[in-house]
Design an enzyme around this catalytic site. Sequence first.
Site, PDB file in Angstrom:
ATOM      1  N   HIS A 193      19.247 -20.093  -7.221  1.00 50.26           N
ATOM      2  CA  HIS A 193      19.413 -21.100  -6.170  1.00 50.26           C
ATOM      3  C   HIS A 193      19.141 -22.489  -6.736  1.00 50.26           C
ATOM      4  O   HIS A 193      18.476 -22.637  -7.751  1.00 50.26           O
ATOM      5  CB  HIS A 193      18.500 -20.823  -4.973  1.00 50.26           C
ATOM      6  CG  HIS A 193      17.042 -20.751  -5.305  1.00 50.26           C
ATOM      7  ND1 HIS A 193      16.469 -19.677  -5.962  1.00 50.26           N
ATOM      8  CD2 HIS A 193      16.026 -21.608  -5.059  1.00 50.26           C
ATOM      9  CE1 HIS A 193      15.166 -19.883  -6.093  1.00 50.26           C
ATOM     10  NE2 HIS A 193      14.876 -21.065  -5.569  1.00 50.26           N
TER      11      HIS A 193
ATOM     12  N   HIS B 123      17.752 -26.230  -5.465  1.00 53.12           N
ATOM     13  CA  HIS B 123      17.105 -27.053  -4.449  1.00 53.12           C
ATOM     14  C   HIS B 123      17.830 -28.387  -4.381  1.00 53.12           C
ATOM     15  O   HIS B 123      18.073 -29.016  -5.415  1.00 53.12           O
ATOM     16  CB  HIS B 123      15.642 -27.328  -4.810  1.00 53.12           C
ATOM     17  CG  HIS B 123      14.777 -26.126  -4.832  1.00 53.12           C
ATOM     18  ND1 HIS B 123      13.938 -25.808  -3.786  1.00 53.12           N
ATOM     19  CD2 HIS B 123      14.609 -25.156  -5.762  1.00 53.12           C
ATOM     20  CE1 HIS B 123      13.284 -24.698  -4.082  1.00 53.12           C
ATOM     21  NE2 HIS B 123      13.677 -24.289  -5.280  1.00 53.12           N
TER      22      HIS B 123
END
Length: 139
Positions: A101, A103
């Site tokens: 992922h 941010h």
Amino acid sequence: MSGPDCIFCKIIAGELPAQFVDEDERTVTFMDINPATRGHMLVVPRRHSRDLLEIEREDLEAVAVGAQRAARLAHDRLAADGINLLNSRGQAAWQTVYHFHVHVIPRYEGDPLRLPWTPSPGNPDEIAAAAEQLREGRP
């Protein structure tokens, strides 16, 4: 840790709640429940990949494009003064969820978030040695 053990896989499958902001056929973007700043989002590939070294190129490209869309949203709709993109690979780099992922962290003048290091000039010989080691074996 994909499937039943991965919190992001559960979010993507609709088994856990999230505040979704954006999605496409390869990615979803949702709000971080432990935000560094107002509007902190996570861009996640739908297909499980543990980290930066395992993610397929097509999914990595899709996450980058999704992160750009999320950054634009933060800039245009939350009046962010800047944006940080952050990915952590491995425990030593602060990875806590082992589903790749990125941010997307909106930044605002005067917010309390600070760099985790103080930039200062490096040793030129050490920089050159590291560069040489990284180039070894390249065509």
